[in-house]
Design an enzyme around this catalytic site. Structure first.
Site, PDB file in Angstrom:
ATOM      1  N   THR A   1      -7.109   9.295   9.056  1.00 38.75           N
ATOM      2  CA  THR A   1      -6.827   8.018   8.396  1.00 38.75           C
ATOM      3  C   THR A   1      -6.663   6.873   9.404  1.00 38.75           C
ATOM      4  O   THR A   1      -6.038   5.867   9.087  1.00 38.75           O
ATOM      5  CB  THR A   1      -5.550   8.121   7.542  1.00 38.75           C
ATOM      6  OG1 THR A   1      -4.469   8.541   8.400  1.00 38.75           O
ATOM      7  CG2 THR A   1      -5.706   9.108   6.401  1.00 38.75           C
TER       8      THR A   1
ATOM      9  N   GLY B   1      -7.184   3.644  10.974  1.00 38.35           N
ATOM     10  CA  GLY B   1      -7.848   2.404  10.573  1.00 38.35           C
ATOM     11  C   GLY B   1      -7.978   2.167   9.080  1.00 38.35           C
ATOM     12  O   GLY B   1      -8.712   1.272   8.663  1.00 38.35           O
ATOM     13  N   THR B   2      -7.244   2.912   8.278  1.00 38.07           N
ATOM     14  CA  THR B   2      -7.347   2.705   6.813  1.00 38.07           C
ATOM     15  C   THR B   2      -6.897   1.291   6.426  1.00 38.07           C
ATOM     16  O   THR B   2      -7.514   0.656   5.569  1.00 38.07           O
ATOM     17  CB  THR B   2      -6.508   3.737   6.023  1.00 38.07           C
ATOM     18  OG1 THR B   2      -5.238   3.881   6.655  1.00 38.07           O
ATOM     19  CG2 THR B   2      -7.202   5.070   5.934  1.00 38.07           C
ATOM     20  N   GLY B   3      -5.814   0.824   7.058  1.00 40.07           N
ATOM     21  CA  GLY B   3      -5.291  -0.495   6.703  1.00 40.07           C
ATOM     22  C   GLY B   3      -6.288  -1.603   7.034  1.00 40.07           C
ATOM     23  O   GLY B   3      -6.522  -2.511   6.228  1.00 40.07           O
ATOM     24  N   CYS B   4      -6.892  -1.512   8.235  1.00 36.18           N
ATOM     25  CA  CYS B   4      -7.889  -2.520   8.659  1.00 36.18           C
ATOM     26  C   CYS B   4      -9.067  -2.511   7.682  1.00 36.18           C
ATOM     27  O   CYS B   4      -9.579  -3.559   7.277  1.00 36.18           O
ATOM     28  CB  CYS B   4      -8.418  -2.200  10.052  1.00 36.18           C
ATOM     29  SG  CYS B   4      -7.142  -1.977  11.296  1.00 36.18           S
TER      30      CYS B   4
ATOM     31  N   LYS C   1       0.832  -1.215   0.000  1.00 36.21           N
ATOM     32  CA  LYS C   1       0.000   0.000   0.000  1.00 36.21           C
ATOM     33  C   LYS C   1       0.862   1.260   0.000  1.00 36.21           C
ATOM     34  O   LYS C   1       1.694   1.440   0.887  1.00 36.21           O
ATOM     35  CB  LYS C   1      -0.900   0.001   1.237  1.00 36.21           C
ATOM     36  CG  LYS C   1      -1.875  -1.157   1.268  1.00 36.21           C
ATOM     37  CD  LYS C   1      -2.592  -1.259   2.600  1.00 36.21           C
ATOM     38  CE  LYS C   1      -1.691  -1.650   3.732  1.00 36.21           C
ATOM     39  NZ  LYS C   1      -2.393  -1.977   4.975  1.00 36.21           N
TER      40      LYS C   1
HETATM   41  N1  ATP Z   1      -5.374  10.218   1.808  1.00 38.46           N
HETATM   42  C1  ATP Z   1      -5.723   9.119   1.151  1.00 38.46           C
HETATM   43  N2  ATP Z   1      -6.507   9.203   0.045  1.00 38.46           N
HETATM   44  C2  ATP Z   1      -6.898   8.089  -0.618  1.00 38.46           C
HETATM   45  N3  ATP Z   1      -6.540   6.842  -0.273  1.00 38.46           N
HETATM   46  C3  ATP Z   1      -5.758   6.692   0.811  1.00 38.46           C
HETATM   47  C4  ATP Z   1      -5.299   7.816   1.577  1.00 38.46           C
HETATM   48  N4  ATP Z   1      -4.553   7.344   2.610  1.00 38.46           N
HETATM   49  C5  ATP Z   1      -4.550   6.006   2.493  1.00 38.46           C
HETATM   50  N5  ATP Z   1      -5.244   5.605   1.410  1.00 38.46           N
HETATM   51  C6  ATP Z   1      -5.482   4.238   0.958  1.00 38.46           C
HETATM   52  O1  ATP Z   1      -5.946   3.518   2.083  1.00 38.46           O
HETATM   53  C7  ATP Z   1      -5.522   2.164   2.012  1.00 38.46           C
HETATM   54  C8  ATP Z   1      -4.801   1.815   3.293  1.00 38.46           C
HETATM   55  O2  ATP Z   1      -3.467   2.304   3.187  1.00 38.46           O
HETATM   56  P1  ATP Z   1      -2.520   2.777   4.352  1.00 38.46           P
HETATM   57  O3  ATP Z   1      -1.146   2.849   3.798  1.00 38.46           O
HETATM   58  O4  ATP Z   1      -3.086   3.989   4.965  1.00 38.46           O
HETATM   59  O5  ATP Z   1      -2.646   1.569   5.341  1.00 38.46           O
HETATM   60  P2  ATP Z   1      -2.000   1.392   6.744  1.00 38.46           P
HETATM   61  O6  ATP Z   1      -0.817   2.283   6.894  1.00 38.46           O
HETATM   62  O7  ATP Z   1      -1.797  -0.075   6.921  1.00 38.46           O
HETATM   63  O8  ATP Z   1      -3.156   1.882   7.693  1.00 38.46           O
HETATM   64  P3  ATP Z   1      -3.190   1.944   9.288  1.00 38.46           P
HETATM   65  O9  ATP Z   1      -2.909   3.361   9.590  1.00 38.46           O
HETATM   66  O10 ATP Z   1      -4.573   1.549   9.612  1.00 38.46           O
HETATM   67  O11 ATP Z   1      -2.149   1.001   9.799  1.00 38.46           O
HETATM   68  C9  ATP Z   1      -4.646   2.070   0.755  1.00 38.46           C
HETATM   69  O12 ATP Z   1      -5.449   1.603  -0.322  1.00 38.46           O
HETATM   70  C10 ATP Z   1      -4.216   3.496   0.525  1.00 38.46           C
HETATM   71  O13 ATP Z   1      -3.868   3.719  -0.812  1.00 38.46           O
HETATM   72  C1  HMH Z   2      -6.784  -2.985  17.341  1.00 40.35           C
HETATM   73  C2  HMH Z   2      -6.042  -2.317  16.248  1.00 40.35           C
HETATM   74  N1  HMH Z   2      -5.711  -3.041  15.149  1.00 40.35           N
HETATM   75  C3  HMH Z   2      -5.043  -2.447  14.128  1.00 40.35           C
HETATM   76  C4  HMH Z   2      -4.682  -1.111  14.200  1.00 40.35           C
HETATM   77  C5  HMH Z   2      -3.908  -0.488  13.063  1.00 40.35           C
HETATM   78  O1  HMH Z   2      -4.499   0.591  12.545  1.00 40.35           O
HETATM   79  C6  HMH Z   2      -5.068  -0.394  15.362  1.00 40.35           C
HETATM   80  N2  HMH Z   2      -4.758   0.920  15.502  1.00 40.35           N
HETATM   81  N3  HMH Z   2      -5.734  -1.021  16.353  1.00 40.35           N
END
Ligand code: ATP
Ligand code: HMH
Length: 270
Positions: free
Chosen positions: A205, A207-210, A174
């Site tokens: 942002t 929780g975007t990854g979850c 990502k």
């Molecule tokens: N500002 C944004 N605009 C559009 N898409 C975004 C933006 N920020 C993140 N994304 C998308 O959100 C999804 C999750 O990516 P991200 O890299 O934020 O995950 P992460 O770092 O694992 O998240 P977390 O913060 O929950 O651990 C990806 O598809 C990314 O391209």
């Molecule tokens: C419980 C939990 N899982 C995953 C993440 C990663 O975003 C978080 N902040 N909290």
């Protein structure tokens, strides 16, 4: 028949990440959501103050309860911070021949808190990665997993290829907010494909990854192939970010319910 999905992850008391984000996402994507909770976190948009892990025995019982009754069409795995918990998950997924497994190798929260112990990372690699249909590392996670430094789009391709070849699964690296806009790289079956999103100027942002990994799992549960599932998951997360929910003092949660508009949701908006 209604498709079903299971999240195996940690609870986020502030509701924007972890189990809560997963369930909201699955519901918004039209699948029936179930959960096996690996840990409770006391957390809000500014940080994590405490973590209480489930015991391996209890997690095993949660998984037995789910798999022996409502078999999930897809499984998403998020925060699992200890080796023994990872081993139980691997054992149960193999025992029940779980399918469509999406592994989000959660290591650090957006707020900076570490969510996995150092020594559990090797167990994650050995036990869970080989079971995954797709892994969804962000850039720091891909760096940790490969030992590579990722600075450019080409580095994302090289890192994803390395992980995919090592664990024989697809890898979605990502780009997110750290590099290369909202463009994510999927490496699978010896080739790669970019999924380009429009960067949304939203600082919230959490929780975007979850959310992304749960949306992918939901679409796999509905029978879409991996590429289409990623495409649809990107579309969903873009909508949730574009809804510009603004809650909390730190990086706030997204509006997971943006797409659900009905008589119950319309009444109270002001
Ligand atoms: N500002 C944004 N605009 C559009 N898409 C975004 C933006 N920020 C993140 N994304 C998308 O959100 C999804 C999750 O990516 P991200 O890299 O934020 O995950 P992460 O770092 O694992 O998240 P977390 O913060 O929950 O651990 C990806 O598809 C990314 O391209
Ligand atoms: C419980 C939990 N899982 C995953 C993440 C990663 O975003 C978080 N902040 N909290």
């Amino acid at each position: 028949m209604r498709r079903t999905a299971l999240t195996i992850a940690g609870s986020d008391s502030s509701g924007g990440a972890g189990i809560q984000a997963d369930i909201k996402t699955m519901m918004a994507n039209g699948v029936y959501a179930m959960s096996a909770i690996t840990a409770l976190t006391a957390q809000n948009t500014t940080g994590v103050t405490a973590i209480l892990n489930a015991t391996p025995e209890f997690l095993g019982q949660e998984l037995d309860s789910v798999f022996t009754d409502i078999f999930p069409d897809a499984v998403k795995i998020g925060m699992v911070s200890e080796r023994e918990l990872i081993c139980v998950i691997a054992e149960k997924l193999k025992q029940y021949q779980a399918k469509n497994i999406v592994v989000d190798p959660v290591m650090v929260a957006t707020s900076g808190a570490r969510l996995i112990s150092e020594d559990a990372i090797d167990t994650l690699k050995q036990e869970l990665f080989p079971l995954a249909a797709v892994l969804t590392p962000n850039i720091p996670e891909a760096e940790e997993l490969t030992g590579m430094h990722i600075e450019h789009a080409d580095d994302m391709i090289a890192a994803a290829k390395k992980i995919a070849e090592q664990y024989h699964c697809a890898v979605l690296c990502k780009g997110g907010h750290q590099l290369n806009d909202a463009n994510d790289l999927l490496y699978f079956d010896d080739h790669y494909q970019w999924f380009c999103g429009k960067r949304i100027n939203n600082p919230n942002t959490h929780g975007t990854g979850c959310t992304l990994s749960s949306a992918i799992a939901s679409n796999l549960a509905k029978g879409y192939n991996l590429e289409t599932s990623v495409e649809r998951a990107k579309d969903y997360i873009s909508g949730a970010l574009a809804a510009m929910l603004d809650l909390g003092a730190g990086s706030g949660p997204m509006d997971h319910g943006f797409a659900i508009i009905n008589k119950y949701t319309q009444e109270e908006e002001d």
